[in-house]
Motif scaffolding. Structure first.
Motif, PDB file in Angstrom:
ATOM      1  N   ILE A   1       0.854  -1.199   0.000  1.00  0.00           N
ATOM      2  CA  ILE A   1       0.000   0.000   0.000  1.00  0.00           C
ATOM      3  C   ILE A   1       0.885   1.242   0.000  1.00  0.00           C
TER       4      ILE A   1
ATOM      5  N   LYS B   1      -0.008  -0.861  -4.901  1.00  0.00           N
ATOM      6  CA  LYS B   1      -0.408  -2.144  -5.500  1.00  0.00           C
ATOM      7  C   LYS B   1      -1.174  -1.980  -6.816  1.00  0.00           C
TER       8      LYS B   1
ATOM      9  N   GLY C   1     -16.386  -6.541   2.615  1.00  0.00           N
ATOM     10  CA  GLY C   1     -15.407  -5.585   2.097  1.00  0.00           C
ATOM     11  C   GLY C   1     -15.219  -5.761   0.604  1.00  0.00           C
ATOM     12  N   ALA C   2     -14.921  -4.648  -0.073  1.00  0.00           N
ATOM     13  CA  ALA C   2     -14.750  -4.701  -1.532  1.00  0.00           C
ATOM     14  C   ALA C   2     -13.530  -3.885  -1.957  1.00  0.00           C
ATOM     15  N   GLY C   3     -12.555  -3.739  -1.045  1.00  0.00           N
ATOM     16  CA  GLY C   3     -11.309  -3.036  -1.377  1.00  0.00           C
ATOM     17  C   GLY C   3     -10.305  -4.027  -1.943  1.00  0.00           C
ATOM     18  N   GLY C   4      -9.011  -3.721  -1.808  1.00  0.00           N
ATOM     19  CA  GLY C   4      -7.959  -4.563  -2.370  1.00  0.00           C
ATOM     20  C   GLY C   4      -8.019  -5.999  -1.857  1.00  0.00           C
TER      21      GLY C   4
ATOM     22  N   ASN D   1     -20.710  -4.968   1.630  1.00  0.00           N
ATOM     23  CA  ASN D   1     -19.795  -3.836   1.850  1.00  0.00           C
ATOM     24  C   ASN D   1     -20.557  -2.636   2.387  1.00  0.00           C
ATOM     25  N   ARG D   2     -19.834  -1.809   3.186  1.00  0.00           N
ATOM     26  CA  ARG D   2     -20.435  -0.584   3.724  1.00  0.00           C
ATOM     27  C   ARG D   2     -20.988   0.265   2.587  1.00  0.00           C
TER      28      ARG D   2
ATOM     29  N   LEU E   1     -24.187  -4.173   4.435  1.00  0.00           N
ATOM     30  CA  LEU E   1     -23.685  -4.741   5.702  1.00  0.00           C
ATOM     31  C   LEU E   1     -24.841  -5.125   6.616  1.00  0.00           C
TER      32      LEU E   1
ATOM     33  N   SER F   1     -12.630  -8.676   5.061  1.00  0.00           N
ATOM     34  CA  SER F   1     -11.491  -8.046   4.395  1.00  0.00           C
ATOM     35  C   SER F   1     -11.491  -6.537   4.654  1.00  0.00           C
TER      36      SER F   1
ATOM     37  N   ILE G   1     -11.996  -3.368  10.052  1.00  0.00           N
ATOM     38  CA  ILE G   1     -12.763  -3.341  11.308  1.00  0.00           C
ATOM     39  C   ILE G   1     -12.172  -4.361  12.282  1.00  0.00           C
TER      40      ILE G   1
ATOM     41  N   MET H   1      -9.209  -3.909  13.720  1.00  0.00           N
ATOM     42  CA  MET H   1      -7.746  -3.759  13.734  1.00  0.00           C
ATOM     43  C   MET H   1      -7.332  -2.809  14.856  1.00  0.00           C
TER      44      MET H   1
ATOM     45  N   VAL I   1      -7.533  -9.071   8.989  1.00  0.00           N
ATOM     46  CA  VAL I   1      -6.817  -8.279  10.006  1.00  0.00           C
ATOM     47  C   VAL I   1      -5.867  -9.202  10.766  1.00  0.00           C
ATOM     48  N   TYR I   2      -4.617  -8.750  10.963  1.00  0.00           N
ATOM     49  CA  TYR I   2      -3.685  -9.611  11.706  1.00  0.00           C
ATOM     50  C   TYR I   2      -3.050  -8.937  12.912  1.00  0.00           C
TER      51      TYR I   2
HETATM   52  N1  NAP Z   1      -3.356 -10.548   6.246  1.00  0.00           N
HETATM   53  C1  NAP Z   1      -2.790 -10.000   5.184  1.00  0.00           C
HETATM   54  O1  NAP Z   1      -1.773 -10.476   4.646  1.00  0.00           O
HETATM   55  C2  NAP Z   1      -3.444  -8.786   4.589  1.00  0.00           C
HETATM   56  C3  NAP Z   1      -3.182  -8.402   3.251  1.00  0.00           C
HETATM   57  C4  NAP Z   1      -3.844  -7.280   2.733  1.00  0.00           C
HETATM   58  C5  NAP Z   1      -4.719  -6.548   3.553  1.00  0.00           C
HETATM   59  N2  NAP Z   1      -4.936  -6.951   4.847  1.00  0.00           N
HETATM   60  C6  NAP Z   1      -5.855  -6.209   5.731  1.00  0.00           C
HETATM   61  O2  NAP Z   1      -7.116  -6.102   5.118  1.00  0.00           O
HETATM   62  C7  NAP Z   1      -7.745  -4.882   5.512  1.00  0.00           C
HETATM   63  C8  NAP Z   1      -8.236  -4.130   4.280  1.00  0.00           C
HETATM   64  O3  NAP Z   1      -7.143  -3.793   3.444  1.00  0.00           O
HETATM   65  P1  NAP Z   1      -7.399  -3.288   1.934  1.00  0.00           P
HETATM   66  O4  NAP Z   1      -6.067  -3.126   1.324  1.00  0.00           O
HETATM   67  O5  NAP Z   1      -8.419  -4.122   1.268  1.00  0.00           O
HETATM   68  O6  NAP Z   1      -8.043  -1.827   2.210  1.00  0.00           O
HETATM   69  P2  NAP Z   1      -8.965  -0.967   1.226  1.00  0.00           P
HETATM   70  O7  NAP Z   1      -8.689  -1.271  -0.201  1.00  0.00           O
HETATM   71  O8  NAP Z   1      -8.845   0.443   1.709  1.00  0.00           O
HETATM   72  O9  NAP Z   1     -10.488  -1.477   1.534  1.00  0.00           O
HETATM   73  C9  NAP Z   1     -11.071  -1.266   2.788  1.00  0.00           C
HETATM   74  C10 NAP Z   1     -12.433  -1.969   2.857  1.00  0.00           C
HETATM   75  O10 NAP Z   1     -12.884  -1.904   4.224  1.00  0.00           O
HETATM   76  C11 NAP Z   1     -14.151  -1.221   4.287  1.00  0.00           C
HETATM   77  N3  NAP Z   1     -14.141  -0.446   5.528  1.00  0.00           N
HETATM   78  C12 NAP Z   1     -13.117   0.296   6.030  1.00  0.00           C
HETATM   79  N4  NAP Z   1     -13.477   0.840   7.206  1.00  0.00           N
HETATM   80  C13 NAP Z   1     -14.766   0.428   7.454  1.00  0.00           C
HETATM   81  C14 NAP Z   1     -15.681   0.658   8.514  1.00  0.00           C
HETATM   82  N5  NAP Z   1     -15.366   1.423   9.565  1.00  0.00           N
HETATM   83  N6  NAP Z   1     -16.901   0.077   8.438  1.00  0.00           N
HETATM   84  C15 NAP Z   1     -17.239  -0.707   7.382  1.00  0.00           C
HETATM   85  N7  NAP Z   1     -16.409  -0.959   6.346  1.00  0.00           N
HETATM   86  C16 NAP Z   1     -15.188  -0.390   6.384  1.00  0.00           C
HETATM   87  C17 NAP Z   1     -14.209  -0.385   3.041  1.00  0.00           C
HETATM   88  O11 NAP Z   1     -15.566  -0.114   2.735  1.00  0.00           O
HETATM   89  P3  NAP Z   1     -15.996   1.099   1.771  1.00  0.00           P
HETATM   90  O12 NAP Z   1     -15.912   0.566   0.358  1.00  0.00           O
HETATM   91  O13 NAP Z   1     -17.374   1.410   2.188  1.00  0.00           O
HETATM   92  O14 NAP Z   1     -15.027   2.214   2.019  1.00  0.00           O
HETATM   93  C18 NAP Z   1     -13.527  -1.311   2.022  1.00  0.00           C
HETATM   94  O15 NAP Z   1     -14.424  -2.306   1.576  1.00  0.00           O
HETATM   95  C19 NAP Z   1      -6.699  -4.127   6.352  1.00  0.00           C
HETATM   96  O16 NAP Z   1      -6.975  -4.345   7.709  1.00  0.00           O
HETATM   97  C20 NAP Z   1      -5.387  -4.781   5.972  1.00  0.00           C
HETATM   98  O17 NAP Z   1      -4.434  -4.728   7.023  1.00  0.00           O
HETATM   99  C21 NAP Z   1      -4.324  -8.045   5.359  1.00  0.00           C
END
Ligand code: NAP
Length: 246
Positions: free
Chosen positions: A43, A46, A109-112, A132-133, A152, A169, A172, A174, A198-199
């Motif tokens: 990040i 990517k 979730g619908a992010g990365g 997703n939110r 949600l 994903s 929430i 963390m 979340v880890y």
């Molecule tokens: N274990 C691993 O190896 C690994 C690898 C990658 C990522 N992760 C973890 O995965 C999580 C997401 O990463 P990402 O890269 O996908 O982030 P991202 O692209 O920014 O996507 C974030 C997602 O979370 C939702 N979200 C964020 N805050 C929220 C809240 N308060 N209430 C409801 N929905 C919420 C967002 O919804 P909206 O679309 O509504 O904004 C979106 O769907 C992080 O905690 C990251 O540390 C872990």
């Protein structure tokens, strides 16, 4: 560092270094020496990295994100991969002790990370639901992977069958907001396995409550470790000394 200990253990002549990058395009153009066998990419680079590559693995292309870049020693061409999806899906399948094919797989979730989970599960033949939110983002991703989209709130009472799989994903739960969870505990008894990307912390509130409801739980740390050893294997061409990554 994880990688350096692993390199040392097999006598691999290499070093893994952290580099803080502002502009990925300029960075890859500048750091083009054949001494670089590859790059981990995190990040916020990517997605932007896709535009700098000569070849992109088809799944990484569909996900729209790479986290591992390999430089060809013969012609310097750059190839991009997404090892996040491999890490998450292999951790979940090992937790299930069976393939994902045919299972109902609910992604929050619908992010990365959400995209990586949805595409990975689709590759494995699971039936997918995205909640997703921002509902519109859930709908967009669902349309691409042939899934159903939910808000949600709908997730709280979503129970078309028993034995579903849930994958959070979102961030929430963390640190520091460790008391938060993406779904009420009462809805968790509908799932046979719950995964949390979340880890930090390793055992999130979601996983603790899922365990209390009798589900198998898989931590995001497992995804993190597995995506790392997949990168190691791409960098070195050698099997990862998996015990060193734990
Ligand atoms: N274990 C691993 O190896 C690994 C690898 C990658 C990522 N992760 C973890 O995965 C999580 C997401 O990463 P990402 O890269 O996908 O982030 P991202 O692209 O920014 O996507 C974030 C997602 O979370 C939702 N979200 C964020 N805050 C929220 C809240 N308060 N209430 C409801 N929905 C919420 C967002 O919804 P909206 O679309 O509504 O904004 C979106 O769907 C992080 O905690 C990251 O540390 C872990």
């Amino acid at each position: 560092l994880l990688y350096n200990q692993a390199f040392k253990s097999v006598g691999f002549d290499g070093v893994y270094v952290h580099l803080l990058v502002d502009d990925i395009t300029k960075f890859l153009r500048t750091y083009s020496s054949p001494d670089f066998v590859g790059f981990s990419c995190t990040i916020p680079h990517k997605e932007a990295a896709l535009g700098c590559l000569d070849e992109i693995d088809p799944v990484a292309k569909s996900i729209g994100a790479v986290n591992c870049i390999i430089r060809s020693p013969s012609d310097g061409k750059l190839s991009g991969y997404n090892t996040d999806y491999f890490g998450a899906i292999s951790a979940i399948e090992d937790g299930l002790q069976s393939p994902l094919a045919g299972k109902l797989f609910v992604v929050i979730g619908a992010g990365g990370a959400g995209k990586a989970l949805a595409y990975g599960a689709k590759e494995k033949g699971a039936r997918i639901v995205i909640a997703n939110r921002t509902y519109e983002r859930a709908r967009e991703l669902a349309e691409i992977v042939g899934a159903r989209a939910l808000s949600l709130a709908e997730l709280d009472t979503f129970h078309p069958e028993d034995g579903m799989i849930l994958a959070n994903s979102t961030s929430i739960g963390m640190q520091p907001k460790v008391d938060e969870t993406p779904i009420p505990k009462k809805a968790l008894s509908n799932y046979s396995l719950v995964f949390d990307a979340v880890y930090t912390p390793k055992l999130t509130r979601l996983l603790r409550e899922a365990e209390e409801c009798g589900a198998t739980v898989v931590s995001g740390l497992e995804m993190f470790i597995r995506q790392a050893y997949e990168q190691y294997e791409r960098f070195t061409g050698l099997p990862a000394p998996k015990e060193l990554f734990r």
